[in-house]
Scaffold this active site. Sequence first.
Site, PDB file in Angstrom:
ATOM      1  N   LYS A 163       0.804  -1.224   0.000  1.00  0.00           N
ATOM      2  CA  LYS A 163       0.000   0.000   0.000  1.00  0.00           C
ATOM      3  C   LYS A 163       0.842   1.282   0.000  1.00  0.00           C
ATOM      4  O   LYS A 163       0.313   2.381   0.116  1.00  0.00           O
ATOM      5  CB  LYS A 163      -1.001   0.004   1.165  1.00  0.00           C
ATOM      6  CG  LYS A 163      -0.401   0.010   2.544  1.00  0.00           C
ATOM      7  CD  LYS A 163      -1.521  -0.021   3.584  1.00  0.00           C
ATOM      8  CE  LYS A 163      -1.040   0.312   4.982  1.00  0.00           C
ATOM      9  NZ  LYS A 163       0.303  -0.138   5.373  1.00  0.00           N
ATOM     10  N   GLU A 324       6.268 -10.637  17.438  1.00  0.00           N
ATOM     11  CA  GLU A 324       6.977 -10.636  18.716  1.00  0.00           C
ATOM     12  C   GLU A 324       6.889 -11.972  19.452  1.00  0.00           C
ATOM     13  O   GLU A 324       7.487 -12.120  20.512  1.00  0.00           O
ATOM     14  CB  GLU A 324       6.471  -9.485  19.603  1.00  0.00           C
ATOM     15  CG  GLU A 324       6.905  -8.141  19.051  1.00  0.00           C
ATOM     16  CD  GLU A 324       6.728  -6.992  20.030  1.00  0.00           C
ATOM     17  OE1 GLU A 324       6.267  -7.230  21.170  1.00  0.00           O
ATOM     18  OE2 GLU A 324       7.052  -5.850  19.652  1.00  0.00           O
TER      19      GLU A 324
END
Length: 432
Positions: A163, A324
């Site tokens: 994008k 993470e």
Amino acid sequence: MRLCKRRNRYFLLIGLLSFVFIMRTYIFQLYSLDELHQEVFYLRNNYRKTQFVTSMKLPSSNQINCSKVIQGDQDAVQLALLHQKNARKKELRISEMDYLKFTKDCNHYKMSRRFIPIPLSKEEENYPIAYSMVIHEQIEMFERLLRAIYNPQNIYCVHVDKKSPDLYKQAVRAIVSCFENVFIASKLEKLVYTSWSRVQADLNCMEDLLKSKVPWRYLINTCGTDFPIKTNMEIVRALKLLKGKNSLESEKPQYKVFRWQFSYKTTTIVERTNITKGPPPISSPMFVGSAYFVVTREFVNYVLENSEVQKLIEWSKDTLMPEEHIWATLNRMSCVPGSTPYHKKYDISDLNAIARLQRWEWHEGDIGKGAAYPQCTGIFRRSICINGAGDLHFVLQQHHLFVNKFDVRVDDYAVQCLEEYLRDKALYGEEP
Ligand SMILES: *[C@@H]1O[C@H](CO)[C@@H](O)[C@H](O)[C@H]1NC(C)=O
Ligand SMILES: *[C@@H]1O[C@H](CO)[C@@H](O)[C@H](O)[C@H]1NC(C)=O
């Protein structure tokens, strides 16, 4: 008669002696000419080397003294910060259009921007490294990061956010097209912050990198605000010292378990649903860490092929901030190449892993009074320090390979000083 004979013998002796003497001079002369040639060859080579080194240097703006800044000289640092404050208003950055123009002549572009054209040592040539670079904005920062880590024997996969503006993507393609060993990922994701897409971008690069002919040993992932604090040679040596292990943060999840207790839905943002998720499909525990890793080729191969890992990947796709916990968890599964046991003694913090130095707002302060690192001299973004010139002294003493974050719009001098320092070290081989 007798006298005559003797005189003849005498002349013969003198003749013989002169012959030997002349031959000796001649031989000696030949030898010294040869030596002279060697000398000229050496000088010419040295001259070429000096020319090469001079043409490859990356001098910083002469308004500030980078060696003083790096030594932590407070006057030099204050001057650099002051210059930066005044420069911030001008915002004279290199634009996408500039790069489209620059890269029309690739050879000229690479030379004038001083990309390293040859491996600087046999040791580096024999130890190629792969990079996955996930970027979405700021073309100049991308180019300067690429230049800082670029070596012709390495391989670089660039994942551009689907994008991002077209002009940005065009400029990235233009830069990439100038290098045989830099390419755009074959599959591009639309990146949504905290969603699975961040992990998928790295996975896409991993797949492409394994297909390349370059026999790379380790993979390092970076984003657009990273910068190395080590030369390629130092990175090679640090990787060799890992002896086939990966290096990344992985700790107990504590309060972060909510990230995979619920199913999260991704639209333009990530939202929690009321659907509770089942337990992870693995027999070892979950860990959390950072999005950044240093992993072996065997790790990458295994992650893409092993069916248990595939199950974990599928299960993680609707979790929050999976970047993470996915790498951190994989690196504690005993079957995964280069991993470490999941016993708590093997927990490793971001400061102890070599992958990335990030300075969080809540851990900074006076080290003598228990803080993890000194105060940031740049600014904070998403609670992470964007390093200013005053941070280089501390940062360059750390063992990490990369630091997050740098941003030329926040402090260009910090980046310039780092570029100059690393390039000098790469060219001269020693501390500059
Ligand atoms: C920068 O400072 C160093 C001392 O740390 C000094 O040797 C050097 O000449 C200075 N460079 C310039 C360009 O002033
Ligand atoms: C989740 O449950 C709460 C209370 O049970 C409700 O108010 C909320 O609308 C639900 N959210 C969704 C996305 O269904």
